[in-house]
Write an enzyme that holds these catalytic residues in place. Structure first.
Site, PDB file in Angstrom:
ATOM      1  N   SER A 116       0.832  -1.199   0.000  1.00 26.09           N
ATOM      2  CA  SER A 116       0.000   0.000   0.000  1.00 26.09           C
ATOM      3  C   SER A 116       0.871   1.255   0.000  1.00 26.09           C
ATOM      4  O   SER A 116       1.984   1.256   0.547  1.00 26.09           O
ATOM      5  CB  SER A 116      -0.867  -0.020   1.263  1.00 26.09           C
ATOM      6  OG  SER A 116      -1.465   1.227   1.468  1.00 26.09           O
ATOM      7  N   TYR A 166      -2.079  -1.586  11.056  1.00 30.96           N
ATOM      8  CA  TYR A 166      -2.356  -2.031   9.682  1.00 30.96           C
ATOM      9  C   TYR A 166      -1.214  -1.593   8.753  1.00 30.96           C
ATOM     10  O   TYR A 166      -0.645  -2.392   8.018  1.00 30.96           O
ATOM     11  CB  TYR A 166      -3.696  -1.455   9.170  1.00 30.96           C
ATOM     12  CG  TYR A 166      -3.787  -1.466   7.666  1.00 30.96           C
ATOM     13  CD1 TYR A 166      -4.036  -2.648   6.986  1.00 30.96           C
ATOM     14  CD2 TYR A 166      -3.544  -0.306   6.915  1.00 30.96           C
ATOM     15  CE1 TYR A 166      -4.062  -2.673   5.606  1.00 30.96           C
ATOM     16  CE2 TYR A 166      -3.574  -0.316   5.539  1.00 30.96           C
ATOM     17  CZ  TYR A 166      -3.836  -1.514   4.881  1.00 30.96           C
ATOM     18  OH  TYR A 166      -3.840  -1.526   3.505  1.00 30.96           O
ATOM     19  N   LYS A 175       2.035  -3.758   6.493  1.00 32.63           N
ATOM     20  CA  LYS A 175       2.454  -3.664   5.083  1.00 32.63           C
ATOM     21  C   LYS A 175       3.965  -3.426   5.011  1.00 32.63           C
ATOM     22  O   LYS A 175       4.663  -4.018   4.184  1.00 32.63           O
ATOM     23  CB  LYS A 175       1.686  -2.555   4.353  1.00 32.63           C
ATOM     24  CG  LYS A 175       0.205  -2.831   4.211  1.00 32.63           C
ATOM     25  CD  LYS A 175      -0.071  -4.100   3.404  1.00 32.63           C
ATOM     26  CE  LYS A 175      -1.529  -4.498   3.383  1.00 32.63           C
ATOM     27  NZ  LYS A 175      -1.770  -5.855   2.845  1.00 32.63           N
TER      28      LYS A 175
HETATM   29  C1  UD1 Z   1      -7.200   4.723   3.910  1.00 32.12           C
HETATM   30  C2  UD1 Z   1      -6.283   4.289   4.997  1.00 32.12           C
HETATM   31  C3  UD1 Z   1      -5.075   3.646   4.374  1.00 32.12           C
HETATM   32  C4  UD1 Z   1      -5.503   2.471   3.511  1.00 32.12           C
HETATM   33  C5  UD1 Z   1      -6.517   2.943   2.472  1.00 32.12           C
HETATM   34  C6  UD1 Z   1      -7.083   1.760   1.736  1.00 32.12           C
HETATM   35  C7  UD1 Z   1      -6.669   5.836   6.887  1.00 32.12           C
HETATM   36  C8  UD1 Z   1      -6.136   6.972   7.680  1.00 32.12           C
HETATM   37  N1  UD1 Z   1      -5.928   5.444   5.833  1.00 32.12           N
HETATM   38  O1  UD1 Z   1      -6.522   5.683   3.104  1.00 32.12           O
HETATM   39  O2  UD1 Z   1      -4.186   3.212   5.372  1.00 32.12           O
HETATM   40  O3  UD1 Z   1      -4.390   1.916   2.867  1.00 32.12           O
HETATM   41  O4  UD1 Z   1      -7.586   3.625   3.123  1.00 32.12           O
HETATM   42  O5  UD1 Z   1      -7.918   2.191   0.710  1.00 32.12           O
HETATM   43  O6  UD1 Z   1      -7.714   5.303   7.182  1.00 32.12           O
HETATM   44  N2  UD1 Z   1     -12.834  11.114   3.404  1.00 32.12           N
HETATM   45  C9  UD1 Z   1     -13.841  11.993   3.744  1.00 32.12           C
HETATM   46  N3  UD1 Z   1     -14.993  11.472   4.283  1.00 32.12           N
HETATM   47  C10 UD1 Z   1     -15.187  10.140   4.486  1.00 32.12           C
HETATM   48  C11 UD1 Z   1     -14.156   9.244   4.120  1.00 32.12           C
HETATM   49  C12 UD1 Z   1     -12.992   9.766   3.593  1.00 32.12           C
HETATM   50  O7  UD1 Z   1     -13.705  13.212   3.583  1.00 32.12           O
HETATM   51  O8  UD1 Z   1     -16.253   9.751   4.985  1.00 32.12           O
HETATM   52  C13 UD1 Z   1     -11.589  11.649   2.819  1.00 32.12           C
HETATM   53  C14 UD1 Z   1     -10.355  11.372   3.669  1.00 32.12           C
HETATM   54  O9  UD1 Z   1     -10.120  12.410   4.558  1.00 32.12           O
HETATM   55  C15 UD1 Z   1      -9.277  11.264   2.590  1.00 32.12           C
HETATM   56  C16 UD1 Z   1     -10.011  10.742   1.338  1.00 32.12           C
HETATM   57  O10 UD1 Z   1     -11.391  10.986   1.590  1.00 32.12           O
HETATM   58  O11 UD1 Z   1      -8.790  12.518   2.288  1.00 32.12           O
HETATM   59  C17 UD1 Z   1      -9.786   9.271   1.118  1.00 32.12           C
HETATM   60  O12 UD1 Z   1     -10.076   8.580   2.315  1.00 32.12           O
HETATM   61  P1  UD1 Z   1     -10.062   6.977   2.403  1.00 32.12           P
HETATM   62  O13 UD1 Z   1     -10.920   6.398   1.339  1.00 32.12           O
HETATM   63  O14 UD1 Z   1     -10.377   6.613   3.810  1.00 32.12           O
HETATM   64  O15 UD1 Z   1      -8.567   6.573   2.029  1.00 32.12           O
HETATM   65  P2  UD1 Z   1      -7.177   7.042   2.695  1.00 32.12           P
HETATM   66  O16 UD1 Z   1      -7.377   7.851   3.907  1.00 32.12           O
HETATM   67  O17 UD1 Z   1      -6.350   7.625   1.629  1.00 32.12           O
END
Ligand code: UD1
Length: 340
Positions: free
Chosen positions: A125, A150, A154
């Protein structure tokens, strides 16, 4: 040629099984169904016209793993997806994550080390980079201290494979560092099936779109990015699946330059949370209910891949746009909700 796919009923695993079967490989799936369902086999069969062999095995049971390799001594390659992946849960239950993600990896590698020749693809990842200092992120960017157990699994997983390859002549391995996987198969036969409230952005958006969630919370709009929301590299799961087949072929054809290699898998393009929301609104024709809330602890500002190595060395490039990937996610969400 027989290939083992662990976690082959999961999100990325099932899409990879389809692509392997489309390329003529015979696939054996091991899955413990802890976060997936045997129903996924029907979707795989509907798309590719072939049903993979399936064995319900828990990889933590060392004897079952040994027994499996005795019964299938003609396995030519292993693509290892089986792992736990919820960041928050890993903070609460670190030992569960080290057992599920590390112990199982060790058992698999032990089996492979006993063979004259083995080929291994590992699901890693972009989380290993943490908040990288430079964008886009190249494979030689430093690995940063993990934010969660987690993420740590990795990093440790990569190290275990690298060190094992160093001392094991017949073992060839590739670690694939995924950016943010999203979407579903265009047939809507298989896709992502998050349990409970989704933590990831895209399933939360599509569930809000169908009315299962009232509102999406956007975690912060005061980041130093173009519109203030976090930037990620969203990669379509079918593109990702194809990269696994190409990585496997690279090993099978002995085209690898070292016996342990690492590739970034992303599009090379960063998209902000608001851009992802607009993509959803564009392909669905619906307005998404969302509000800006505080930042989420542990979130990084931005992460997108430098894909030069994957493009030039692996010969793989993402083909689908964010809108196309989003459309597939939306079609899938609507299909599963119309059935439930
Ligand atoms: C997350 C994990 C990462 C993992 C990846 C797998 C965390 C901190 N990181 O990454 O370790 O490898 O998923 O796909 O959990 N967002 C919102 N609202 C929401 C959900 C997300 O605004 O309800 C935003 C988050 O702040 C982020 C973006 O969307 O900026 C992507 O979020 P997410 O899909 O959770 O992925 P990552 O945080 O990049």
């Amino acid at each position: 040629m027989k290939i083992l796919v662990t976690g082959g009923l999961g999100f990325i695993g099932s899409h990879t099984v389809v692509e392997l079967q489309n390329e003529g490989f015979e696939v054996v799936i091991i899955d413990d169904c802890s976060n997936s369902s045997e129903e996924v086999l029907k979707g795989i069969t509907a798309i590719s016209g072939k049903t993979p062999i399936f064995e319900k095995i828990d990889l933590k049971e060392k004897e079952s793993v040994s027994d499996f390799f005795k019964r299938h001594d003609d396995i030519q390659g292993v693509i290892h997806f089986a792992a736990s992946k919820a960041v928050g849960e890993s903070v609460e239950k670190p030992l569960l994550y080290y057992e599920n993600n590390i112990a199982t990896l060790v058992y698999l590698l032990k089996e492979l080390s006993n063979k004259d020749n083995s080929n291994f693809i590992f699901s890693s990842s972009c989380t290993v980079y943490g908040q990288a200092d430079k964008m886009p992120i190249t494979e030689d960017a430093p690995v940063k201290p993990a934010e969660s157990p987690y993420g740590n699994t990795k990093q440790i997983g990569e190290e275990i494979i690298r060190e094992t390859c160093k001392v094991t002549d017949g073992l060839n391995a590739i670690a694939l560092r995924y950016f943010n996987p999203m979407g579903a198969h265009p047939s809507a036969e298989i896709g992502e099936l998050p349990i409970g409230v989704p933590q990831n952005l895209v399933p939360f958006i599509t569930q809000t779109g169908v009315g299962l969630r009232q509102e999406l919370s956007v975690f912060g709009d005061d980041y130093p990015t173009s519109d203030g929301t976090c930037v990620r590299d969203y990669i379509y799961v079918v593109d990702l699946a194809k990269a696994h087949v190409q990585a496997l072929q690279r090993l099978l054809e002995r085209k690898n330059s070292e016996n342990y290699e690492v590739f970034n898998l992303g599009t090379g393009k960063g998209s902000s949370v608001l851009e992802v929301i607009h993509s959803f609104e564009n392909v669905s024709g619906e307005k998404l209910n969302y509000k800006i809330v505080d930042r989420r602890a542990g979130d990084i500002t931005e992460a997108y891949a430098d894909t030069t190595k994957a493009n030039e060395v692996l010969g793989w490039k993402a083909q689908y746009s964010l809108d196309e990937a989003m459309k597939s996610a939306w079609d899938w969400e609507q299909k599963i909700r119309s059935q439930s």
